[in-house]
Design a protein around this motif. Structure first.
Motif, short mmCIF file in Angstrom:
data_model
loop_
_atom_site.label_atom_id
_atom_site.label_comp_id
_atom_site.label_asym_id
_atom_site.label_seq_id
_atom_site.Cartn_x
_atom_site.Cartn_y
_atom_site.Cartn_z
N THR A 13 0.91 -1.29 0.15
CA THR A 13 0.20 0.02 -0.15
C THR A 13 0.98 1.28 0.00
N ILE A 14 1.67 1.56 0.83
CA ILE A 14 2.76 2.48 0.88
C ILE A 14 3.94 2.06 0.06
N GLY A 15 4.38 1.06 -0.05
CA GLY A 15 5.75 0.35 -0.60
C GLY A 15 5.85 -1.00 -0.53
N GLY A 16 7.06 -1.39 -1.03
CA GLY A 16 7.18 -2.74 -1.06
C GLY A 16 6.60 -3.68 -2.15
N THR A 17 6.37 -4.94 -1.98
CA THR A 17 5.99 -5.71 -2.96
C THR A 17 4.66 -6.37 -2.37
N ILE A 115 -7.20 2.54 3.98
CA ILE A 115 -6.66 2.31 2.47
C ILE A 115 -6.02 0.92 2.89
N GLY A 116 -5.91 -0.14 1.97
CA GLY A 116 -5.31 -1.10 1.72
C GLY A 116 -5.13 -1.92 0.53
N ASP A 117 -4.35 -2.76 0.31
CA ASP A 117 -4.30 -3.69 -0.80
C ASP A 117 -4.90 -4.94 -0.64
N ARG A 137 -4.99 -0.63 -6.12
CA ARG A 137 -4.60 -1.53 -7.07
C ARG A 137 -2.88 -2.06 -6.90
N THR A 138 -1.97 -1.42 -6.26
CA THR A 138 -0.75 -1.77 -5.97
C THR A 138 -0.60 -2.85 -5.01
N GLY A 139 0.52 -3.41 -5.08
CA GLY A 139 0.64 -4.62 -4.07
C GLY A 139 -0.40 -5.96 -4.40
#
Length: 181
Positions: A13-17, A115-117, A137-139
């Motif tokens: 959500t904020i970064g990473g994979t 807010i989450g993925d 839509r990220t992660g």
């Protein structure tokens, strides 16, 4: 809607994979810092809300994550350190982290946004307390919408955003529209 606070998931959500990355190796998405600043500029409290079972395995500490979130500009962080096999009340999709935040900050959770993925954790936790739900839509976000949609059937996000910044801009626009009415 008078948004009292926004809860934001970490991985994906904020970064990473979307997978575990130790805080010392974690990278924010390029737009995440701006998104957090937009919330601050609009006097909206920001809380990290994350499951981090690697803490229970000794691969990181709560302080590692907490310090990371504070360095990013979050007002506070609510972190479940337990493994999926533990029967805790704080591991999303259970609402324990959100209830803890509500008690600590005297929040009406129906005036908050999550807010989450991940639909099966983030969206279900938000739904259980009446918070507004935004899926990014990220992660794991896109696969939550299609491949894994059966794991959170019957729950609809209030908004689907391409990423955290779009989600935050939607929240701010929503709040601004409410003030004009």
């Amino acid at each position: 809607m008078n948004v009292e606070a926004v809860f934001i998931d970490r991985d994906g959500t904020i970064g990473g994979t979307g997978h575990f990355i130790h805080p010392k190796d974690f990278n924010l998405y390029p737009f995440s810092k701006t998104a957090l600043e937009v919330l601050k500029d609009n006097n909206i409290k920001t809380f990290a809300c994350t499951n981090q079972n690697r803490i229970s395995r000794g691969q990181a500490t709560i302080d590692d994550f907490y310090n990371e979130f504070i360095a990013y500009g979050f007002d506070d962080a609510f972190i479940c350190p337990h493994s999926p096999n533990d029967d805790c009340d704080c591991r999303k999709p259970k609402p324990g982290l959100l209830l803890e935040a509500a008690k600590k900050y005297n929040l009406d959770l129906s005036n908050t946004v999550f807010i989450g993925d991940v639909g099966s954790t983030d969206m279900l936790a938000a739904h259980s307390v009446g918070a507004m739900k935004i899926l990014v839509r990220t992660g794991w976000g896109q696969s939550s919408l299609d491949k894994y949609r059966d794991t959170w059937v019957g729950i609809e996000p209030d908004y689907i955003a391409e990423n955290l910044l779009e989600a935050v801009n939607w929240i701010v626009k929503l709040g601004t529209a409410d003030k004009k009415q």
